[in-house]
Scaffold this active site. Structure first.
Site, PDB file in Angstrom:
ATOM      1  CE  LYS A  51       4.407  35.329  29.110  1.00 17.29           C
ATOM      2  NZ  LYS A  51       3.867  33.896  29.372  1.00 17.29           N
ATOM      3  CB  CYS A  69       0.816  29.773  25.721  1.00 12.28           C
ATOM      4  SG  CYS A  69       2.560  30.158  26.236  1.00 12.28           S
ATOM      5  CB  CYS A 123      -0.172  29.399  31.122  1.00  9.96           C
ATOM      6  SG  CYS A 123       0.582  29.532  29.313  1.00  9.96           S
ATOM      7  CE  LYS A 171       6.501  36.258  32.453  1.00 10.68           C
ATOM      8  NZ  LYS A 171       5.609  35.139  32.105  1.00 10.68           N
ATOM      9  CB  CYS A 186       3.412  26.967  27.968  1.00 10.86           C
ATOM     10  SG  CYS A 186       3.992  27.659  29.342  1.00 10.86           S
ATOM     11  CB  SER A 214      13.339  33.065  35.816  1.00 10.41           C
ATOM     12  OG  SER A 214      13.120  33.192  34.086  1.00 10.41           O
ATOM     13  CD  GLU A 221      -2.384  42.692  23.818  1.00  7.95           C
ATOM     14  OE1 GLU A 221      -3.239  42.104  24.420  1.00  7.95           O
ATOM     15  OE2 GLU A 221      -1.747  42.331  22.634  1.00  7.95           O
TER      16      GLU A 221
HETATM   17  C1  PBG Z   1       3.753  30.977  31.062  1.00  8.05           C
HETATM   18  C2  PBG Z   1       4.797  31.849  32.152  1.00  8.05           C
HETATM   19  C3  PBG Z   1       6.286  31.912  31.713  1.00  8.05           C
HETATM   20  C4  PBG Z   1       6.696  32.752  32.879  1.00  8.05           C
HETATM   21  C5  PBG Z   1       5.429  32.776  33.736  1.00  8.05           C
HETATM   22  N1  PBG Z   1       4.286  32.348  33.227  1.00  8.05           N
HETATM   23  C6  PBG Z   1       7.099  31.766  30.660  1.00  8.05           C
HETATM   24  C7  PBG Z   1       6.932  32.016  29.049  1.00  8.05           C
HETATM   25  O1  PBG Z   1       6.238  32.891  28.811  1.00  8.05           O
HETATM   26  O2  PBG Z   1       7.550  31.509  28.491  1.00  8.05           O
HETATM   27  C8  PBG Z   1       8.002  33.290  33.167  1.00  8.05           C
HETATM   28  C9  PBG Z   1       8.230  33.781  34.549  1.00  8.05           C
HETATM   29  C10 PBG Z   1       9.734  33.961  34.665  1.00  8.05           C
HETATM   30  O3  PBG Z   1      10.574  33.895  33.649  1.00  8.05           O
HETATM   31  O4  PBG Z   1      10.101  34.044  35.888  1.00  8.05           O
HETATM   32  N2  PBG Z   1       3.219  29.888  31.603  1.00  8.05           N
END
Ligand code: PBG
Length: 327
Positions: free
Chosen positions: A195, A130, A120, A248, A122, A274, A233
């Protein structure tokens, strides 16, 4: 008709039979352990909103991975925090960057450990989006080339699987073709297929330093109100060549995990993100919840919903628990 009173409603049996017929059992094979890697030496920097999660420099990462392997962890998912950021996310595909080095070191030391890398931009762009941005708009197609470069830079270090998490259209196909062209047919792709644009990612953005500096990710991440869109998707990603599809976050999307599982023949991964981890930790810190029971129930629920793999910051704790139980 009278309900026959003598009929047992639950299995009348010994604890060991109950264990044998249990429908869902967590195991070490379910777990993927996410790790954040930074430059420097001797660094094990706590992430304030994720107690127990750290940013590791390569030397400390090796110690953590060593412990993980000894506990029976089978897979890690690496996120890199680069030395520099620019508008093109150049550090994402810089072979001297920390995620590339981490992948190489881990694969060299533990060839059997499955190494997955986040693909990614980001964490690597100065604007925190991203993809490439022009006049406030995300440029889908020109981002694809950079994602391919990023995936290739990981493949060259020996990773087993790349995990594109950006949600640009067409990225799985582009990455698959790019990998095949360079002879990395064996590197598989776990796509973040469904996602959601979620409020549960807050602590991750602190850990990875990847908050967007303007706007949000709603134009490329999915609306939490939709589940049919997730199936669309997923279908697209499978057609493009994904090997594993991911949903996710996990907890607020158990129905999506279940639907995806029912409608695909590929393994399904779920990311216990998270914010889901932070909620548990905060309540435990306050003495409001008992951690082990909660964690087991949550992860069992995610597995019962249909997840074949669970990416979770609780991986080490669960591994310790399973080790203790198996004596
Ligand atoms: C983007 C990415 C994110 C997470 C994993 N890969 C963050 C986002 O989309 O803002 C989040 C994972 C988490 O919250 O534990 N590279």
């Amino acid at each position: 008709m009278r309900y026959p009173q003598h009929r047992p409603r639950r299995l009348r049996s010994s604890a060991s039979l109950r264990q044998m017929v249990k429908e869902t059992t967590l195991s070490l094979e379910d777990l993927v352990y996410p790790l954040f890697v930074v430059h420097g030496k001797g660094i094990k920097e706590p992430v304030p909103s994720l107690p127990g999660v750290y940013q590791y420099s390569l030397d400390c990462l090796q110690e953590e991975v060593k412990e993980g392997v000894s506990l029976g962890i089978k897979a890690v998912l690496l996120f890199g925090i680069p030395a520099y950021k620019d508008s093109k996310g150049s550090s994402a595909y810089d072979s001297e960057e920390v995620i590339q080095k981490a992948a190489r070191i881990i694969k060299d030391s533990y060839p059997h450990l499955l190494v997955i890398t986040d693909v990614c931009l980001c964490e690597y762009t100065d604007h925190g989006h991203c993809g490439l941005v022009k006049e406030g708009q995300i440029l889908n197609d020109s981002t694809l080339e950079l994602l391919v470069e990023t995936a290739l830079s990981h493949a060259r270090e020996g990773v087993d699987m790349v995990a594109p998490s950006d949600m640009m259209d067409g990225r799985v196909k582009a990455i698959r073709e790019g990998l095949d062209r360079e002879g990395f047919e064996k590197v598989s792709i776990m796509s973040y297929a469904a996602k959601y644009s979620s409020a549960f990612y807050g602590p991750f953005r602190e850990a990875a330093g990847s908050s967007p500096s303007f706007g949000d990710r709603k134009t490329y991440q999915m609306d939490p109100a939709n589940s049919r869109e997730a199936l669309k998707e997923v279908k697209m990603d499978i057609e493009e060549g994904a090997d594993i599809v991911m949903v996710k976050p996990a907890l607020a999307y158990l129905d999506v995990i279940n639907r995806v599982k029912a409608e695909t023949l590929l393994p399904v991964a779920a990311y216990n993100v998270s914010g889901e981890y932070a909620m548990v930790k905060a309540a435990v810190e306050k003495g409001w919840l008992e951690e082990e029971g909660i964690v087991e129930e949550i992860l069992t629920g995610i597995k019962r919903a249909g997840a074949d793999l669970i990416i979770t910051y609780f991986a080490m704790d669960v591994a310790r628990m399973l080790n203790r139980r198996s004596g």
